[in-house]
Write a protein that holds these residues in place. Structure first.
Motif, PDB file in Angstrom:
ATOM      1  N   GLU A 214       0.807  -1.217   0.000  1.00  0.00           N
ATOM      2  CA  GLU A 214       0.000   0.000   0.000  1.00  0.00           C
ATOM      3  C   GLU A 214       0.843   1.271   0.000  1.00  0.00           C
ATOM      4  O   GLU A 214       0.495   2.245  -0.671  1.00  0.00           O
ATOM      5  N   TYR A 215       1.960   1.250   0.735  1.00  0.00           N
ATOM      6  CA  TYR A 215       2.738   2.476   0.920  1.00  0.00           C
ATOM      7  C   TYR A 215       4.115   2.450   0.268  1.00  0.00           C
ATOM      8  O   TYR A 215       4.837   3.457   0.316  1.00  0.00           O
ATOM      9  N   GLY A 216       4.497   1.327  -0.293  1.00  0.00           N
ATOM     10  CA  GLY A 216       5.821   1.248  -0.895  1.00  0.00           C
ATOM     11  C   GLY A 216       6.904   1.413   0.146  1.00  0.00           C
ATOM     12  O   GLY A 216       6.857   0.811   1.219  1.00  0.00           O
ATOM     13  N   ASP A 217       7.918   2.275  -0.150  1.00  0.00           N
ATOM     14  CA  ASP A 217       9.044   2.452   0.783  1.00  0.00           C
ATOM     15  C   ASP A 217       8.881   3.670   1.679  1.00  0.00           C
ATOM     16  O   ASP A 217       9.875   4.191   2.192  1.00  0.00           O
ATOM     17  N   ARG A 218       7.648   4.128   1.882  1.00  0.00           N
ATOM     18  CA  ARG A 218       7.434   5.352   2.669  1.00  0.00           C
ATOM     19  C   ARG A 218       8.081   5.273   4.046  1.00  0.00           C
ATOM     20  O   ARG A 218       8.601   6.271   4.563  1.00  0.00           O
ATOM     21  N   PHE A 219       8.075   4.102   4.685  1.00  0.00           N
ATOM     22  CA  PHE A 219       8.579   3.980   6.058  1.00  0.00           C
ATOM     23  C   PHE A 219      10.027   3.486   6.114  1.00  0.00           C
ATOM     24  O   PHE A 219      10.542   3.214   7.204  1.00  0.00           O
ATOM     25  N   LEU A 220      10.683   3.395   4.983  1.00  0.00           N
ATOM     26  CA  LEU A 220      12.060   2.892   4.938  1.00  0.00           C
ATOM     27  C   LEU A 220      13.031   4.014   5.234  1.00  0.00           C
ATOM     28  O   LEU A 220      12.998   5.073   4.599  1.00  0.00           O
ATOM     29  N   ARG A 221      13.925   3.795   6.179  1.00  0.00           N
ATOM     30  CA  ARG A 221      14.926   4.796   6.548  1.00  0.00           C
ATOM     31  C   ARG A 221      16.302   4.293   6.139  1.00  0.00           C
ATOM     32  O   ARG A 221      16.537   3.083   6.082  1.00  0.00           O
ATOM     33  N   PRO A 222      17.225   5.213   5.888  1.00  0.00           N
ATOM     34  CA  PRO A 222      18.576   4.796   5.487  1.00  0.00           C
ATOM     35  C   PRO A 222      19.244   3.984   6.583  1.00  0.00           C
ATOM     36  O   PRO A 222      19.026   4.228   7.778  1.00  0.00           O
ATOM     37  N   PRO A 223      20.074   2.986   6.186  1.00  0.00           N
ATOM     38  CA  PRO A 223      20.810   2.221   7.203  1.00  0.00           C
ATOM     39  C   PRO A 223      21.682   3.150   8.028  1.00  0.00           C
ATOM     40  O   PRO A 223      22.219   4.141   7.526  1.00  0.00           O
ATOM     41  N   SER A 224      21.859   2.831   9.279  1.00  0.00           N
ATOM     42  CA  SER A 224      22.641   3.699  10.167  1.00  0.00           C
ATOM     43  C   SER A 224      24.129   3.397  10.113  1.00  0.00           C
ATOM     44  O   SER A 224      24.927   4.097  10.719  1.00  0.00           O
ATOM     45  N   GLY A 225      24.515   2.353   9.382  1.00  0.00           N
ATOM     46  CA  GLY A 225      25.930   2.017   9.307  1.00  0.00           C
ATOM     47  C   GLY A 225      26.295   1.495   7.938  1.00  0.00           C
ATOM     48  O   GLY A 225      25.429   1.286   7.077  1.00  0.00           O
ATOM     49  N   VAL A 226      27.575   1.286   7.698  1.00  0.00           N
ATOM     50  CA  VAL A 226      28.023   0.785   6.412  1.00  0.00           C
ATOM     51  C   VAL A 226      27.672  -0.678   6.262  1.00  0.00           C
ATOM     52  O   VAL A 226      27.185  -1.122   5.217  1.00  0.00           O
ATOM     53  N   GLU A 227      27.944  -1.444   7.306  1.00  0.00           N
ATOM     54  CA  GLU A 227      27.645  -2.871   7.251  1.00  0.00           C
ATOM     55  C   GLU A 227      26.145  -3.096   7.409  1.00  0.00           C
ATOM     56  O   GLU A 227      25.441  -2.293   8.030  1.00  0.00           O
ATOM     57  N   PRO A 228      25.645  -4.195   6.795  1.00  0.00           N
ATOM     58  CA  PRO A 228      24.228  -4.515   7.004  1.00  0.00           C
ATOM     59  C   PRO A 228      23.944  -4.634   8.499  1.00  0.00           C
ATOM     60  O   PRO A 228      24.709  -5.255   9.234  1.00  0.00           O
ATOM     61  N   ASN A 229      22.940  -3.996   8.922  1.00  0.00           N
ATOM     62  CA  ASN A 229      22.639  -4.026  10.359  1.00  0.00           C
ATOM     63  C   ASN A 229      21.137  -3.931  10.576  1.00  0.00           C
ATOM     64  O   ASN A 229      20.391  -3.573   9.680  1.00  0.00           O
ATOM     65  N   GLN A 230      20.746  -4.233  11.794  1.00  0.00           N
ATOM     66  CA  GLN A 230      19.336  -4.192  12.154  1.00  0.00           C
ATOM     67  C   GLN A 230      19.028  -2.811  12.710  1.00  0.00           C
ATOM     68  O   GLN A 230      19.568  -2.405  13.729  1.00  0.00           O
ATOM     69  N   THR A 231      18.174  -2.060  11.994  1.00  0.00           N
ATOM     70  CA  THR A 231      17.926  -0.664  12.360  1.00  0.00           C
ATOM     71  C   THR A 231      16.514  -0.459  12.904  1.00  0.00           C
ATOM     72  O   THR A 231      15.950   0.612  12.792  1.00  0.00           O
ATOM     73  N   ALA A 232      15.965  -1.521  13.480  1.00  0.00           N
ATOM     74  CA  ALA A 232      14.572  -1.441  13.908  1.00  0.00           C
ATOM     75  C   ALA A 232      14.327  -0.359  14.939  1.00  0.00           C
ATOM     76  O   ALA A 232      13.263   0.235  14.995  1.00  0.00           O
ATOM     77  N   GLU A 233      15.339  -0.066  15.767  1.00  0.00           N
ATOM     78  CA  GLU A 233      15.135   0.951  16.782  1.00  0.00           C
ATOM     79  C   GLU A 233      14.940   2.333  16.172  1.00  0.00           C
ATOM     80  O   GLU A 233      14.502   3.263  16.831  1.00  0.00           O
ATOM     81  N   GLU A 234      15.252   2.489  14.891  1.00  0.00           N
ATOM     82  CA  GLU A 234      15.059   3.765  14.217  1.00  0.00           C
ATOM     83  C   GLU A 234      13.759   3.809  13.431  1.00  0.00           C
ATOM     84  O   GLU A 234      13.539   4.708  12.623  1.00  0.00           O
ATOM     85  N   ALA A 235      12.890   2.852  13.650  1.00  0.00           N
ATOM     86  CA  ALA A 235      11.658   2.758  12.873  1.00  0.00           C
ATOM     87  C   ALA A 235      10.778   3.988  13.068  1.00  0.00           C
ATOM     88  O   ALA A 235      10.708   4.572  14.152  1.00  0.00           O
ATOM     89  N   ASP A 236      10.119   4.376  12.006  1.00  0.00           N
ATOM     90  CA  ASP A 236       9.143   5.455  12.065  1.00  0.00           C
ATOM     91  C   ASP A 236       7.976   4.985  12.935  1.00  0.00           C
ATOM     92  O   ASP A 236       7.377   3.946  12.656  1.00  0.00           O
TER      93      ASP A 236
END
Length: 496
Positions: A214-236
């Protein structure tokens, strides 16, 4: 009601016996009638002789013998027998019993309804499962109990409001949001893991996918680091809100499959609005000196009200506890919305929570005695001899929707309601789905089908109950059914 009429017969018999000198004069106690479990002991039994033997200075059996001749004849009563050690047992007349069929037919669906609760505004809150996953079979038991109780209370004249309390605040919602964001990112190819203690169920992937669609990537935020990481704490936070909304919609739909509908869905977040129930309840407790500061936290001084210990309201990090939410919520029920009576239906694992909530209700200006908590034991779900897990966090959950789809609404409600709420139950999916004499629901459904067929055939042949010879309804099975039907209107004259 015939029960009232038999009570009057016993009262008049005592008065007549005293007037005739068969019994001495004394103030008569209230007449109590019991419905014996075994028909050989009568339809109704009075224990008055046992209760007044001391006043009469006679043995109970002698009191019964003195009363029996003064029990007036009544068209509903075929016989009155004396039974040791001092009972008066009343046996209903079979022909009178058969004639009650006409009264029952005329009343229709209103039969057994009464006005016991007239003028009483009652709130019934049940299920209220965290919106972090679908409702499972354990929640289904509380749902069946709650919705059935609402129907019974409404038939008794109560103004009932059914409510679902949405736990959309607190730690579990934060974990839900982080889990949802992790799943959402995975749909865009990011290699992220769900958070520790998150919700691994496949339903979280489904929610994330529906939001992406429904919303595409509207809630997607840039990764917080260079390496792949879990950024759930930065969720909208809006992503979490959208996930909760969809989860609540699913819960609403799942419960509707069990024929459970609510009058109101109450958000926990609304408790914390400016000048809302939380602020007001906490201020009342402070004004009454029932809040203490200790160990960096804020405590409800419930020990002053007879509780074994005080209870934390606000943690040292400034966050309110679940108990604080309950205090505010029940303040809103009793004080702001002014319900006369509140019934909460909880799982038995919340038993230790009951007394402190009652104490808090009284402390914030409500009536703790008007809060009733009905506890139901948990459910073990089985397929034959194999136990099925129910944990949302385990990810291997059988939802209420799955159960209803497999066994049907009627069978699900029947199985949930057959054991008393305080009894543990095993829900055997294989048994509930069987169309054989092993399944108790089968008999009920089969009987309904046969009765519907008979009624349909009667309509085709132009037959009706008008002018029927009801005196023929004297078969043991017919009389047993009529006796059961006569018990339906039985109720206390007292209203809480």
């Amino acid at each position: 009601m015939i029960r009232d009429e038999i009570q009057a017969l016993v009262t008049h018999a005592l008065e007549a016996a005293q007037a005739a000198g068969a019994l001495p004069d004394f103030a008569a106690p209230d007449i109590q009638l019991e419905h014996p479990a075994r028909i050989e002991h009568g339809d109704y039994s009075a224990n008055l002789p046992l209760r007044i033997q001391g006043l009469a200075r006679m043995k109970a059996i002698e009191v019964a013998e003195a009363l029996r001749p003064y029990v007036a004849a009544h068209p509903a009563v075929a016989e009155v027998r004396i039974a040791p050690p001092g009972f008066l047992n009343f046996y209903l007349d079979p022909h009178w019993l058969a004639a009650q069929t006409e009264t029952i037919i005329e009343a229709g669906t209103a039969y057994a309804s009464n006005n016991l609760g007239a003028g009483h505004h009652l709130q019934l809150e049940y299920v209220s499962a965290n919106p972090t996953g679908p409702v499972h079979v354990g929640n289904g038991r509380g749902a069946a109990i709650g919705s059935t109780l609402a129907l019974v209370l409404r038939a008794a004249g109560y103004d009932v409001e059914q409510e679902y309390y949405i736990n959309d605040a607190g730690t579990q919602i934060a974990v839900f949001t982080r889990t949802l964001y992790a799943r959402y990112q995975q749909l865009f190819g990011r290699e992220v893991a769900i958070p520790e203690n998150g919700y691994p169920g496949e339903y979280m992937v489904d929610i994330a996918r529906s939001i992406k669609d429904e919303y595409g990537d509207r809630f997607l935020r840039p990764p917080s680091g260079v390496e792949p990481n879990q950024t759930a704490e930065e969720a909208d936070p809006a992503l979490g809100d959208e996930g909760i909304r969809r989860m609540v919609d699913q819960i609403r739909e799942d419960l509707a499959l069990l024929r459970v509908e609510y009058d109101r869905w109450y958000s926990e977040r609304s408790l914390y609005e400016t000048s809302g129930p939380y602020e007001r309840a906490m201020q009342i407790l402070r004004n009454n000196g029932q809040v203490v500061e200790r160990e960096g936290a804020t405590w409800f001084a419930s020990s002053q009200l007879g509780e074994s210990k005080d209870n934390v309201l606000i943690r040292s990090d400034g966050q309110p506890t679940y108990f604080a939410s309950d205090v505010a919520y029940h303040y809103d029920k009793f004080v702001q919305r002014d319900f006369d009576r509140v019934i909460d239906i909880w799982g038995a694992d919340h038993q230790g929570h009951v007394s402190r909530v009652k104490a808090a209700v009284t402390a914030v200006g409500g009536n703790g005695d008007a809060l009733d908590v009905l506890l139901y034991q948990l459910v073990t779900l089985k397929r034959g001899d194999v136990v099925v897990p129910l944990s949302k966090r385990a990810g291997e959950i059988v939802t209420l929707r799955d159960v209803v789809a497999e066994v049907g609404t009627d069978a699900a409600r029947f199985f949930f309601l057959t054991p008393s709420a305080g009894s543990t139950m095993e829900f055997d999916l294989e048994l509930a789905a069987k169309q054989s004499d092993e399944n108790p629901v089968y008999y009920v459904q089969y009987a309904h089908a046969r009765i519907a067929s008979v009624l349909a055939r009667a309509v085709e042949q132009g037959a009706s109950s008008a002018g029927a010879n009801l005196s023929l309804l004297t078969h043991e099975a017919e009389q047993t059914l009529l006796r059961r039907l006569l018990l339906l209107p039985k109720s206390s004259r007292r209203s809480r």
